[in-house]
Design an enzyme around this catalytic site. Sequence first.
Site, PDB file in Angstrom:
ATOM      1  N   LYS A  30       0.841  -1.207   0.000  1.00 51.97           N
ATOM      2  CA  LYS A  30       0.000   0.000   0.000  1.00 51.97           C
ATOM      3  C   LYS A  30       0.871   1.249   0.000  1.00 51.97           C
ATOM      4  O   LYS A  30       2.074   1.178   0.279  1.00 51.97           O
ATOM      5  CB  LYS A  30      -0.919  -0.020   1.219  1.00 51.97           C
TER       6      LYS A  30
ATOM      7  N   ARG B 291     -11.742   0.344  14.180  1.00 51.59           N
ATOM      8  CA  ARG B 291     -11.300   1.107  13.012  1.00 51.59           C
ATOM      9  C   ARG B 291     -11.986   0.501  11.795  1.00 51.59           C
ATOM     10  O   ARG B 291     -13.148   0.765  11.566  1.00 51.59           O
ATOM     11  CB  ARG B 291      -9.759   1.022  12.945  1.00 51.59           C
TER      12      ARG B 291
ATOM     13  N   TYR C 166      14.316  31.208   8.322  1.00 52.15           N
ATOM     14  CA  TYR C 166      13.193  31.938   8.924  1.00 52.15           C
ATOM     15  C   TYR C 166      13.321  31.989  10.448  1.00 52.15           C
ATOM     16  O   TYR C 166      13.604  30.985  11.099  1.00 52.15           O
ATOM     17  CB  TYR C 166      11.877  31.247   8.571  1.00 52.15           C
TER      18      TYR C 166
ATOM     19  N   MET D  73      10.231  25.006   2.845  1.00 50.96           N
ATOM     20  CA  MET D  73       9.438  24.107   2.013  1.00 50.96           C
ATOM     21  C   MET D  73      10.301  23.380   0.990  1.00 50.96           C
ATOM     22  O   MET D  73      10.119  22.195   0.736  1.00 50.96           O
ATOM     23  CB  MET D  73       8.341  24.899   1.282  1.00 50.96           C
TER      24      MET D  73
HETATM   25  C1  PLP Z   1      -0.909  -1.826   6.771  1.00 54.95           C
HETATM   26  C2  PLP Z   1      -1.594  -3.113   7.087  1.00 54.95           C
HETATM   27  C3  PLP Z   1      -0.849  -4.290   7.185  1.00 54.95           C
HETATM   28  C4  PLP Z   1       0.662  -4.300   7.150  1.00 54.95           C
HETATM   29  O1  PLP Z   1       1.110  -3.852   8.393  1.00 54.95           O
HETATM   30  P1  PLP Z   1       2.680  -3.745   8.712  1.00 54.95           P
HETATM   31  O2  PLP Z   1       2.762  -3.455  10.148  1.00 54.95           O
HETATM   32  O3  PLP Z   1       3.158  -2.630   7.841  1.00 54.95           O
HETATM   33  O4  PLP Z   1       3.266  -5.039   8.307  1.00 54.95           O
HETATM   34  C5  PLP Z   1      -1.528  -5.471   7.377  1.00 54.95           C
HETATM   35  N1  PLP Z   1      -2.873  -5.495   7.458  1.00 54.95           N
HETATM   36  C6  PLP Z   1      -3.628  -4.382   7.384  1.00 54.95           C
HETATM   37  C7  PLP Z   1      -5.103  -4.490   7.496  1.00 54.95           C
HETATM   38  C8  PLP Z   1      -3.009  -3.153   7.203  1.00 54.95           C
HETATM   39  O5  PLP Z   1      -3.743  -2.038   7.128  1.00 54.95           O
END
Ligand code: PLP
Length: 387
Positions: free
Chosen positions: A41, A137, A266, A314
């Site tokens: 991801k 969540r 700054y 920036m």
């Molecule tokens: C991001 C995520 C993972 C991977 O987690 P890591 O700690 O980066 O290995 C696994 N499962 C879900 C649902 C996630 O959101």
Amino acid sequence: MHTPGSRSSSTAELVVHDDAVRANTAWFADRTGGHLMAVLKADAFGHGSVARSVVAAGATAIGVTSVTEALAIRADRVDVPVLSWLNPVDADFDSAVTADVDLAVSSTELLDAVSRAAARVGRTSRVHLHVDLGMSRDGAPHDTWAALCTAAALLERHGTVRVVGVMGHMSCADRPDDPQNARETLRFANAVRTARRRGLSGFVTHLAATAATITGVGSGHGLHRIGAGLFGIDPSATSDALVPTLSLTAPVVSTRAVAAGAGIGYGHDHVVERPTNLALLPLGYADGLPRAASDRAEVQVRGRRRPVVGRFSMDMVVVDTGDDRLRPGETVTLFGRGTAGEPTVADWARWAGTIEHEIVTGIGPRVRRVHSTAPAGAATGTAAARA
Ligand SMILES: *Cc1c(COP(=O)(O)O)cnc(C)c1O
């Protein structure tokens, strides 16, 4: 990639050490008995295109959040199951089912949307039911789980859905002694039992991410979803088996000598105490250098650590190079493998008061990505492909 000083780049460069990603992947493939879903991801935690590398190194599946991310993996023609687990109810499930993307669902509304998409495109959708174990969540709330399983079993009989997985995610696995871990593993076992009682079978169960896999609190299931660990990050800080996978370098844009008492940047947050030399680097907080690390961070140049001084801008930061007057174009290392005394992503996370994940996913689009095939452990290497 260039060896320091051999060829200067006109922009900041993020070198992705493909061999380090492969080494970490292979370590988890071994640790999980080959039941490894590589979590790619957020552009593979900022690393870009590594899907083929992780599959070559032993990953048997790929996990991402959105359908959009999953379709991008498919477009790379990577031929393993790809799971997408975070989508709104009106996501493009038609394209996902057509591209053979597995979909996690956490509500009957999502399940119905996926089922309708499967009916439209004339296929069976591969679904993972996602149960909330206590994070509040994502995942189906506990009191909706049994109904979700029943609905999925019904749609299996209709042929639009096939439940291929049951998943949960742990909230405190980076603290192996936390009693919450036992509660969550028990809840997961109960959720799996409920799924079977409601008529589902033949699915894989998956619970552990990086921390739960390293500490072992999430073991005993058919698949491990590993993200951070592939990129050298151990949230539990209990293993030294993983290697850093990124180096960030930048060319010196200009240099100047300043007198004692000169204020820098700054607000003059930093005032030099003695005559010194400064070097300007062409990247700032818009490129992912955390502003919270202002006046704390260090870089490495000519083999020495030097402080980044003043408030981060920036687009640029200033380095105090002491008696060294650098040459414009000379390469400065912001972080790297840490094998030659250079700072690491972990150092930057500490300076910024954040976690490594935020540093690696935050490097901005102006920074050029370079994929390097240098052998793991080598300080420098040759570019295989430029992205
Ligand atoms: C991001 C995520 C993972 C991977 O987690 P890591 O700690 O980066 O290995 C696994 N499962 C879900 C649902 C996630 O959101």
